[in-house]
Design an enzyme around this catalytic site. Sequence first.
Site, PDB file in Angstrom:
ATOM      1  N   GLU A   1       0.855  -1.188   0.000  1.00 31.17           N
ATOM      2  CA  GLU A   1       0.000   0.000   0.000  1.00 31.17           C
ATOM      3  C   GLU A   1       0.892   1.240   0.000  1.00 31.17           C
ATOM      4  O   GLU A   1       1.825   1.332   0.796  1.00 31.17           O
ATOM      5  CB  GLU A   1      -0.931  -0.024   1.229  1.00 31.17           C
ATOM      6  CG  GLU A   1      -1.627   1.288   1.557  1.00 31.17           C
ATOM      7  CD  GLU A   1      -2.473   1.879   0.412  1.00 31.17           C
ATOM      8  OE1 GLU A   1      -3.198   1.119  -0.243  1.00 31.17           O
ATOM      9  OE2 GLU A   1      -2.374   3.110   0.178  1.00 31.17           O
ATOM     10  N   GLN A   2       0.554   2.197  -0.858  1.00 36.11           N
ATOM     11  CA  GLN A   2       1.417   3.380  -0.971  1.00 36.11           C
ATOM     12  C   GLN A   2       1.307   4.333   0.225  1.00 36.11           C
ATOM     13  O   GLN A   2       2.278   4.999   0.582  1.00 36.11           O
ATOM     14  CB  GLN A   2       1.091   4.146  -2.249  1.00 36.11           C
ATOM     15  CG  GLN A   2      -0.310   4.743  -2.275  1.00 36.11           C
ATOM     16  CD  GLN A   2      -0.621   5.504  -3.564  1.00 36.11           C
ATOM     17  OE1 GLN A   2       0.201   5.554  -4.477  1.00 36.11           O
ATOM     18  NE2 GLN A   2      -1.795   6.080  -3.642  1.00 36.11           N
TER      19      GLN A   2
ATOM     20  N   ARG B   1     -16.951   4.169   5.710  1.00 34.03           N
ATOM     21  CA  ARG B   1     -15.857   3.495   5.002  1.00 34.03           C
ATOM     22  C   ARG B   1     -14.750   3.060   5.932  1.00 34.03           C
ATOM     23  O   ARG B   1     -14.163   2.001   5.766  1.00 34.03           O
ATOM     24  CB  ARG B   1     -15.208   4.469   4.007  1.00 34.03           C
ATOM     25  CG  ARG B   1     -15.937   4.605   2.775  1.00 34.03           C
ATOM     26  CD  ARG B   1     -15.472   5.830   2.046  1.00 34.03           C
ATOM     27  NE  ARG B   1     -16.309   5.905   0.881  1.00 34.03           N
ATOM     28  CZ  ARG B   1     -16.014   5.333  -0.271  1.00 34.03           C
ATOM     29  NH1 ARG B   1     -14.889   4.717  -0.450  1.00 34.03           N
ATOM     30  NH2 ARG B   1     -16.852   5.407  -1.267  1.00 34.03           N
TER      31      ARG B   1
ATOM     32  N   TYR C   1     -28.241   9.798   5.128  1.00 34.17           N
ATOM     33  CA  TYR C   1     -28.680   8.585   5.824  1.00 34.17           C
ATOM     34  C   TYR C   1     -27.855   8.387   7.094  1.00 34.17           C
ATOM     35  O   TYR C   1     -26.755   8.925   7.208  1.00 34.17           O
ATOM     36  CB  TYR C   1     -28.588   7.358   4.904  1.00 34.17           C
ATOM     37  CG  TYR C   1     -27.285   7.121   4.180  1.00 34.17           C
ATOM     38  CD1 TYR C   1     -26.186   6.562   4.817  1.00 34.17           C
ATOM     39  CD2 TYR C   1     -27.156   7.429   2.821  1.00 34.17           C
ATOM     40  CE1 TYR C   1     -25.004   6.300   4.139  1.00 34.17           C
ATOM     41  CE2 TYR C   1     -25.968   7.175   2.134  1.00 34.17           C
ATOM     42  CZ  TYR C   1     -24.898   6.613   2.803  1.00 34.17           C
ATOM     43  OH  TYR C   1     -23.728   6.367   2.130  1.00 34.17           O
TER      44      TYR C   1
ATOM     45  N   ASP D   1     -11.822  -0.988  -8.690  1.00 33.58           N
ATOM     46  CA  ASP D   1     -11.795   0.219  -9.531  1.00 33.58           C
ATOM     47  C   ASP D   1     -10.676   0.196 -10.567  1.00 33.58           C
ATOM     48  O   ASP D   1     -10.777   0.844 -11.601  1.00 33.58           O
ATOM     49  CB  ASP D   1     -11.621   1.468  -8.662  1.00 33.58           C
ATOM     50  CG  ASP D   1     -12.950   1.962  -8.097  1.00 33.58           C
ATOM     51  OD1 ASP D   1     -13.960   1.254  -8.245  1.00 33.58           O
ATOM     52  OD2 ASP D   1     -12.962   3.062  -7.502  1.00 33.58           O
TER      53      ASP D   1
END
Length: 408
Positions: A35-36, A108, A217, A294
């Site tokens: 992971e960067q 998230r 929400y 993605d």
Amino acid sequence: MTAKDAPVLVVGGGIGGLATALALSRKGIPVQVLEQAPEFKEIGAGIQLGPNVFRMFELLGLTKDIFHWAAFPTSLEMRDSITGESVVEMRIDKLYERYNAPYGVIHRADLLNVIHDACQRSNLITLSTSQKVVAIEDDGSGITARTDTGESYRGAALVGCDGLWSTVRQHIVGDGKPVVSGHIAYRAVLPTKDWPKEYRLPKMIIWAGDKTHLVHYPLRRGELFNLVVVFHSDRYEEGWDTYGDPAELHARFADKCEPVRELLKKVDAWKMWVLCDRPPIKNWTKGRITLLGDAAHPMLQYLAQGGNMAMEDAVCLADTIEVSGRDYAAAFQKYQELRYLRTARVQIMARVYGEVYHANAVAREVRNKVLREWAAQGGIDMSWLYGEQPELPRVDNVPLPPVTQLVS
Ligand SMILES: Cc1cc2nc3c(=O)[nH]c(=O)nc-3n(C[C@H](O)[C@H](O)[C@H](O)COP(=O)(O)OP(=O)(O)OC[C@H]3O[C@@H](n4cnc5c(N)ncnc54)[C@H](O)[C@@H]3O)c2cc1C
């Protein structure tokens, strides 16, 4: 160590990368995640979880932890942001009966933490941060990934889960920058105590207007409220995760009804995203290198499925690798063949839903009429999206979710 026992290199530790690491580890496959960023962290706000992704949570052993952090709104209401009238309200808690899985929403950060914690519990997964992959080589017997710190990692295969601006995609597909949609999202999260009492409802409310919408929400069992505002603008070209300009937002919504204008005033600090996607492709694999999430099929957020699709990809990929006896090149071809039509359909339909949300003039009236007709008929059939998929393992029943309690 034989080539087959070498780890799979996973580039990117977002939702897709960590879900891939977890899914592979559950098949006994060692994984090295690169992971960067200096830490595994999700910036941003809420994310919607369709019934399809709850089946993936169940397969990955995450349901209990997701249920702990998620919120489960009972309905989705669309209101017209110009007149303020309610267009349609659909029960989303009833989706459980139709798809044997719930519809939820989660912060998230909570989602990523749940997957990250599960990865940390596995002795087959090595998680490395501050490792930005800058070069990849396939020498026929394995893959070498080099990072900007000068380190190199050797693996049996490599999965590019490095998102919209994927470096691995440029190695495989080489199709340049993503497509800037001309749609801008502003997002914010507020503690429920700072959210107006009349809107502290266990509902997702969308205020739809021409070329704009606002959705809010509850999140985190109802302790937080999530706001997303989208409007069309060609002022921005690319970039994300910068602060939004509240003055611009208020100007864009100046002609909307008073409740919408008032709700927007509740937030001082907005984060801004320039929304992008790419046209679907059917080849995102080269030998023992493939793409996921993605990086493979970025989509606009109007179906709320980008992260959900990445989780499905992860489960499908792990299965095809297992079935192939770790013949990575064959497995990656099969995985892409199994996934490209489904993910392409979601990419295309996400654009169509964007048009529906932001319809104006006669199109807006048609939308409102059709939505009311669908609601009267018991809701639109979304089996193509939320139902069981032939390429994914069967899950008979996801448990019933808890009831979301709102803090008053
Ligand atoms: C406004 C908005 C709302 C959305 N709402 C929803 C929703 O409700 N439901 C849903 O399912 N989806 C939603 N999405 C889509 C979802 O956020 C994405 O589809 C999802 O985050 C994709 O996950 P990913 O792991 O493929 O990519 P990313 O989350 O982009 O992760 C990529 C990771 O790779 C790392 N990385 C990049 N390059 C390198 C490199 N060279 N070397 C090492 N690491 C690298 C990055 O730092 C990052 O951690 C939304 C998106 C937006 C913009």
